[in-house]
Structures are given as C-alpha cells and as structure tokens.
Design a protein around this motif. Structure first.
Motif, PDB file in Angstrom:
ATOM      1  N   PHE A 152       0.827  -1.203   0.000  1.00  0.00           N
ATOM      2  CA  PHE A 152       0.000   0.000   0.000  1.00  0.00           C
ATOM      3  C   PHE A 152       0.865   1.259   0.000  1.00  0.00           C
ATOM      4  O   PHE A 152       0.673   2.162  -0.805  1.00  0.00           O
ATOM      5  CB  PHE A 152      -0.939  -0.015   1.208  1.00  0.00           C
ATOM      6  N   VAL A 153       1.835   1.314   0.904  1.00  0.00           N
ATOM      7  CA  VAL A 153       2.715   2.485   0.986  1.00  0.00           C
ATOM      8  C   VAL A 153       3.495   2.656  -0.313  1.00  0.00           C
ATOM      9  O   VAL A 153       3.625   3.774  -0.826  1.00  0.00           O
ATOM     10  CB  VAL A 153       3.667   2.387   2.204  1.00  0.00           C
ATOM     11  N   LEU A 154       3.983   1.578  -0.875  1.00  0.00           N
ATOM     12  CA  LEU A 154       4.705   1.641  -2.144  1.00  0.00           C
ATOM     13  C   LEU A 154       3.805   2.149  -3.266  1.00  0.00           C
ATOM     14  O   LEU A 154       4.200   3.016  -4.054  1.00  0.00           O
ATOM     15  CB  LEU A 154       5.268   0.266  -2.494  1.00  0.00           C
ATOM     16  N   ASP A 155       2.580   1.631  -3.341  1.00  0.00           N
ATOM     17  CA  ASP A 155       1.642   2.070  -4.382  1.00  0.00           C
ATOM     18  C   ASP A 155       1.305   3.549  -4.250  1.00  0.00           C
ATOM     19  O   ASP A 155       1.307   4.286  -5.243  1.00  0.00           O
ATOM     20  CB  ASP A 155       0.342   1.258  -4.313  1.00  0.00           C
ATOM     21  N   VAL A 156       1.026   3.992  -3.026  1.00  0.00           N
ATOM     22  CA  VAL A 156       0.697   5.406  -2.806  1.00  0.00           C
ATOM     23  C   VAL A 156       1.889   6.279  -3.171  1.00  0.00           C
ATOM     24  O   VAL A 156       1.743   7.312  -3.837  1.00  0.00           O
ATOM     25  CB  VAL A 156       0.233   5.658  -1.359  1.00  0.00           C
ATOM     26  N   SER A 157       3.074   5.870  -2.766  1.00  0.00           N
ATOM     27  CA  SER A 157       4.281   6.628  -3.092  1.00  0.00           C
ATOM     28  C   SER A 157       4.452   6.756  -4.598  1.00  0.00           C
ATOM     29  O   SER A 157       4.728   7.844  -5.119  1.00  0.00           O
ATOM     30  CB  SER A 157       5.498   5.943  -2.467  1.00  0.00           C
ATOM     31  N   ARG A 158       4.274   5.666  -5.312  1.00  0.00           N
ATOM     32  CA  ARG A 158       4.404   5.695  -6.777  1.00  0.00           C
ATOM     33  C   ARG A 158       3.357   6.599  -7.413  1.00  0.00           C
ATOM     34  O   ARG A 158       3.645   7.356  -8.335  1.00  0.00           O
ATOM     35  CB  ARG A 158       4.285   4.290  -7.346  1.00  0.00           C
ATOM     36  N   MET A 159       2.121   6.500  -6.923  1.00  0.00           N
ATOM     37  CA  MET A 159       1.049   7.325  -7.472  1.00  0.00           C
ATOM     38  C   MET A 159       1.311   8.811  -7.209  1.00  0.00           C
ATOM     39  O   MET A 159       1.161   9.640  -8.092  1.00  0.00           O
ATOM     40  CB  MET A 159      -0.292   6.910  -6.877  1.00  0.00           C
ATOM     41  N   LEU A 160       1.738   9.136  -5.998  1.00  0.00           N
ATOM     42  CA  LEU A 160       2.026  10.535  -5.674  1.00  0.00           C
ATOM     43  C   LEU A 160       3.202  11.063  -6.495  1.00  0.00           C
ATOM     44  O   LEU A 160       3.167  12.196  -6.986  1.00  0.00           O
ATOM     45  CB  LEU A 160       2.307  10.690  -4.179  1.00  0.00           C
ATOM     46  N   ARG A 161       4.239  10.256  -6.658  1.00  0.00           N
ATOM     47  CA  ARG A 161       5.383  10.692  -7.468  1.00  0.00           C
ATOM     48  C   ARG A 161       4.974  10.900  -8.926  1.00  0.00           C
ATOM     49  O   ARG A 161       5.392  11.865  -9.566  1.00  0.00           O
ATOM     50  CB  ARG A 161       6.528   9.700  -7.356  1.00  0.00           C
ATOM     51  N   ALA A 162       4.130  10.023  -9.449  1.00  0.00           N
ATOM     52  CA  ALA A 162       3.640  10.188 -10.822  1.00  0.00           C
ATOM     53  C   ALA A 162       2.806  11.457 -10.958  1.00  0.00           C
ATOM     54  O   ALA A 162       2.722  12.042 -12.044  1.00  0.00           O
ATOM     55  CB  ALA A 162       2.820   8.966 -11.244  1.00  0.00           C
ATOM     56  N   ALA A 163       2.227  11.901  -9.840  1.00  0.00           N
ATOM     57  CA  ALA A 163       1.393  13.100  -9.845  1.00  0.00           C
ATOM     58  C   ALA A 163       2.192  14.362  -9.498  1.00  0.00           C
ATOM     59  O   ALA A 163       1.627  15.437  -9.385  1.00  0.00           O
ATOM     60  CB  ALA A 163       0.243  12.928  -8.866  1.00  0.00           C
ATOM     61  N   GLY A 164       3.514  14.209  -9.295  1.00  0.00           N
ATOM     62  CA  GLY A 164       4.354  15.383  -9.065  1.00  0.00           C
ATOM     63  C   GLY A 164       4.904  15.559  -7.675  1.00  0.00           C
ATOM     64  O   GLY A 164       5.608  16.534  -7.416  1.00  0.00           O
ATOM     65  N   TRP A 165       4.612  14.656  -6.748  1.00  0.00           N
ATOM     66  CA  TRP A 165       5.155  14.761  -5.403  1.00  0.00           C
ATOM     67  C   TRP A 165       6.661  14.571  -5.455  1.00  0.00           C
ATOM     68  O   TRP A 165       7.164  13.652  -6.090  1.00  0.00           O
ATOM     69  CB  TRP A 165       4.510  13.715  -4.507  1.00  0.00           C
ATOM     70  N   ASP A 166       7.403  15.452  -4.768  1.00  0.00           N
ATOM     71  CA  ASP A 166       8.860  15.394  -4.813  1.00  0.00           C
ATOM     72  C   ASP A 166       9.477  14.520  -3.736  1.00  0.00           C
ATOM     73  O   ASP A 166      10.690  14.425  -3.599  1.00  0.00           O
ATOM     74  CB  ASP A 166       9.451  16.798  -4.753  1.00  0.00           C
ATOM     75  N   GLY A 167       8.641  13.880  -2.912  1.00  0.00           N
ATOM     76  CA  GLY A 167       9.150  12.975  -1.901  1.00  0.00           C
ATOM     77  C   GLY A 167       9.366  13.601  -0.548  1.00  0.00           C
ATOM     78  O   GLY A 167       9.715  12.902   0.397  1.00  0.00           O
ATOM     79  N   THR A 168       9.145  14.897  -0.412  1.00  0.00           N
ATOM     80  CA  THR A 168       9.320  15.527   0.894  1.00  0.00           C
ATOM     81  C   THR A 168       8.054  15.374   1.722  1.00  0.00           C
ATOM     82  O   THR A 168       6.958  15.370   1.206  1.00  0.00           O
ATOM     83  CB  THR A 168       9.669  17.024   0.765  1.00  0.00           C
ATOM     84  N   LEU A 169       8.252  15.251   3.032  1.00  0.00           N
ATOM     85  CA  LEU A 169       7.123  15.103   3.951  1.00  0.00           C
ATOM     86  C   LEU A 169       6.785  16.394   4.633  1.00  0.00           C
ATOM     87  O   LEU A 169       7.465  17.271   4.825  1.00  0.00           O
ATOM     88  CB  LEU A 169       7.396  14.021   4.990  1.00  0.00           C
TER      89      LEU A 169
END
Length: 95
Positions: free
Chosen positions: A78-95
């Motif tokens: 789940f965490v991996l999928d959400v991370s991938r989806m957010l990165r594909a949507a432009g999330w830069d990985g910062t919290l």
C-alpha cells in the motif's frame, strides 16, 4: 513514508456529481478508496462504483482502490503504491 492524507475529500466528478473519497491528497489530485466485500459482491453497487471511478478519473484525479483485507495483508505494498502514485502526480518525496 508518504504524506498523511486528508480524510473525506470532496470533489466534483466529470459528470458534475459531487462525491466524497475516503482519503486523498487533493494538491496532487490523488484519491484513495477502501471498499468492503459488499462493493465486490453486490452487482448494482459494483456498477455504481465503476461509474463513479470512471467519472473521478475523467475529472483528472488518480484513484487507488483497496479492500480492507488488502491493506491488512500488505501494508508495505500500500505504501509503495501510494508513493508511486504521488510521485507520478508530481510529489517530490518531501514530507
């Protein structure tokens, strides 16, 4: 790790119908739904969900759908999928 989602995210679908997603990251247009067994076994509810999903995606949102069992069995996935989806949507990985 992924940023904490907002709960009960309200959006307007492509067909003009307002809906509330269980969780989401509206700034990235990513939504998350958790469905119960009734959504998978009740044919009328299944067709309603499919229409809703299409309308959400046509409105420009990305949608992940999980069952409670999927979340309990594979929280790491789940965490991996959400991370991938957010990165594909432009999330830069910062919290």
């Amino acid at each position: 790790m992924v940023p904490r989602p907002e709960k009960q995210v309200r959006i307007v679908c492509a067909d003009g119908v307002p809906v509330t997603a269980d969780h989401g990251w509206p700034e990235h247009r990513v939504l998350l739904e958790v469905v119960g067994v009734d959504h998978l076994t009740n044919e009328d509810l299944m067709h309603t969900d499919l229409h809703r999903r299409n309308q959400i995606e046509l409105a420009g949102y990305r949608l992940l759908v999980y069952s409670g069992r999927m979340l309990a069995a594979r929280p790491d996935q789940f965490v991996l999928d959400v991370s991938r989806m957010l990165r594909a949507a432009g999330w830069d990985g910062t919290l």
